[in-house]
Design a protein around this motif. Sequence first.
Motif, mmCIF file in Angstrom:
data_model
loop_
_atom_site.group_PDB
_atom_site.id
_atom_site.type_symbol
_atom_site.label_atom_id
_atom_site.label_comp_id
_atom_site.label_asym_id
_atom_site.label_seq_id
_atom_site.Cartn_x
_atom_site.Cartn_y
_atom_site.Cartn_z
ATOM 1 N N ARG A 435 0.589 -1.462 -0.108
ATOM 2 C CA ARG A 435 0.471 -0.092 -0.060
ATOM 3 C C ARG A 435 1.097 1.057 0.001
ATOM 4 O O ARG A 435 2.010 1.484 0.813
ATOM 5 C CB ARG A 435 -0.922 -0.197 1.011
ATOM 6 N N ASP A 437 1.596 4.972 1.264
ATOM 7 C CA ASP A 437 0.810 5.310 2.237
ATOM 8 C C ASP A 437 1.076 6.848 1.508
ATOM 9 O O ASP A 437 -0.276 7.546 1.880
ATOM 10 C CB ASP A 437 1.526 5.612 3.534
ATOM 11 N N THR A 463 -0.420 8.974 -10.644
ATOM 12 C CA THR A 463 -1.522 8.061 -10.557
ATOM 13 C C THR A 463 -1.122 6.500 -11.178
ATOM 14 O O THR A 463 -1.267 5.507 -11.112
ATOM 15 C CB THR A 463 -3.486 8.199 -10.050
ATOM 16 N N HIS A 496 -9.942 4.890 -6.057
ATOM 17 C CA HIS A 496 -9.280 5.590 -5.221
ATOM 18 C C HIS A 496 -8.738 5.013 -3.946
ATOM 19 O O HIS A 496 -7.781 6.082 -3.153
ATOM 20 C CB HIS A 496 -10.350 6.142 -4.414
ATOM 21 N N ARG A 497 -9.275 3.884 -3.780
ATOM 22 C CA ARG A 497 -8.945 3.197 -1.744
ATOM 23 C C ARG A 497 -6.852 3.364 -2.550
ATOM 24 O O ARG A 497 -6.000 3.151 -0.846
ATOM 25 C CB ARG A 497 -9.508 2.118 -1.587
ATOM 26 N N ASP A 498 -6.648 3.136 -3.764
ATOM 27 C CA ASP A 498 -5.270 2.666 -4.186
ATOM 28 C C ASP A 498 -4.402 4.195 -4.164
ATOM 29 O O ASP A 498 -3.079 3.638 -3.924
ATOM 30 C CB ASP A 498 -5.364 1.564 -5.418
ATOM 31 N N PRO A 500 -3.371 7.837 -2.721
ATOM 32 C CA PRO A 500 -2.993 8.214 -0.943
ATOM 33 C C PRO A 500 -3.294 9.353 -1.181
ATOM 34 O O PRO A 500 -3.149 9.989 -2.596
ATOM 35 C CB PRO A 500 -1.553 7.652 0.058
#
Length: 562
Positions: A435, A437, A463, A496-498, A500
């Motif tokens: 992930r 951060d 992104t 979106h959740r990938d 930060p």
Amino acid sequence: VHAMSEAAHSVDVTFTTKGHASAAMEPHAAIAQWDGDQLTVHASLQMLNYNISELADAIDLPEEKVRLVSRFVGGGFGSKLGVSEETVAAAIAAMQLERPVRVVMSRQQVFQCIMRRSETTQRLRLAADQKGRLTGFGHEALVSNLPGETFAEPVLQSSHFLYAAQNRKLMLEVARIHRMTAGSVRAPGEAVGMPALEGAMDVLAERAGIDPVELRLRNIPKENPEEGLPFSSHKLAECLREGAEAFGWDSGPRKPRQKREGEWWVGTGMASAARVHNVGEAKARVTLKPDGTALVETDMTDIGTGTYTILAQIAGEMLGLDPENVLVDLGDTRHPRGPGSGGSWGASSSGSAVYVACKALREELADRVGVTETELDLADGKVVGGQSLAQVLAGEPLAREGHYEPGAIADDFTAAGFGAFFAQVRVNHFTGESRVDRMLGAFGFGRVLNRKTARSQCLGGITWSIGAALTEALEFDPRDGHLVNCDLAEYHVPVHRDVPDLEVIMVEERDPAASPIQAKGIGELGMCGGAAAIGNAIYNACGARLFDYPMTPDRVLACMPD
């Protein structure tokens, strides 16, 4: 070979990258109408200047009988550089049925029919002295395409000039395989070449015991190391230093597995960014009207990059008008020709054409009021200290066409955008899940024409780099070669959740050699190397050094030390 054998520190590693799809949210669609003599096609196309010739050739009509309209492009990323099946099918059907026809591709058809980015295999050989200065630089890449196709993923574009090293070997080979045509997808070349190079640089930094930022600073060339040309401008050092400070980069000794929070290893990584700067011939017509408004016309497209806004700003600033009083009319082949959206050259090329047109308008206005162009001061629709524009124009509109031709910049300079990425990543000890951060990009790309639209481009590029690092991969059935994951459920773009919190630093500069408006391209620079920052952070976090992108959980687990 001699440089490698004599080096104090050396690296010889091979990276692989999977193929990519453009994966634009907007599918491919076209509406065609035939009136018996003239064909009008509304489609989502990036480069009308070339698309009109392609379509006219495909349906055997002269160009003057074809009109293409593409007011807005809802995502293309290379997939809409050329005309594809839906545009040609709609045109043929409209001509035969003599009624308007719409053709829309399904998501699966888009994946199966539209060009892909080639997979790559890249061998990096780096030789350095005791102080980490490169003495040898080797970058060899294998890519693929169909038999007869001339395009080859330009993996080595920035490797030619990014780092100094006297002994160099760069080679690109093309394998001929039967998959979809390979073409330009989201920063062709550096998007996959830079992650491999910057991963190898991280390995070298570890072996030499040198901080990764410092290693790159020591290897910035004073001029193009292969051609001897000066750089038109060069902000890599500033991007590295400013990015490191803003990110809070720890320049002390770096070892994996220094921080753990519960099940998660936490680490940081960085990488350089580089992307060649391109400009193309462009034309634009600017009309100044007595009512205090202006009209800008060009067939340049807006793919979400803010072309409408930027051209309005340029014309408004040159003519002393509020941008609200400048109407920009784009995406119509009836207008003067521009280069289109692709290669990060749109703003600098079409913007320069608008600049040339406005300068011609200013010269005419200055002549009418009896001053030189440099003395002419326009503001709020008036000549400062004199008449209103309506009076100067005598009630008649005044139009000029700007024609920008790049000239010999490539013969005199090496022009490129530079930057630096910094990433903090956490890796699950038990699952291998990674992930991001936080991530920061610092970029130098000439004059910033609009900070909001430029930042948006940088955010998009970062992104994309998360996708290239962790998730994106075209998978083909080894038995018959067909594409297996041909939708957004199985081809995993970052959601979106990938993604930060992302931070962007724009290192302001002016580059008069790059374009008349002193700007360089930004749209693609933002992803050229970012995947390596994430991969390097994964290694720093958990000790898993991966040489294959994307770095999926199974691969991370397989490389994680006991």
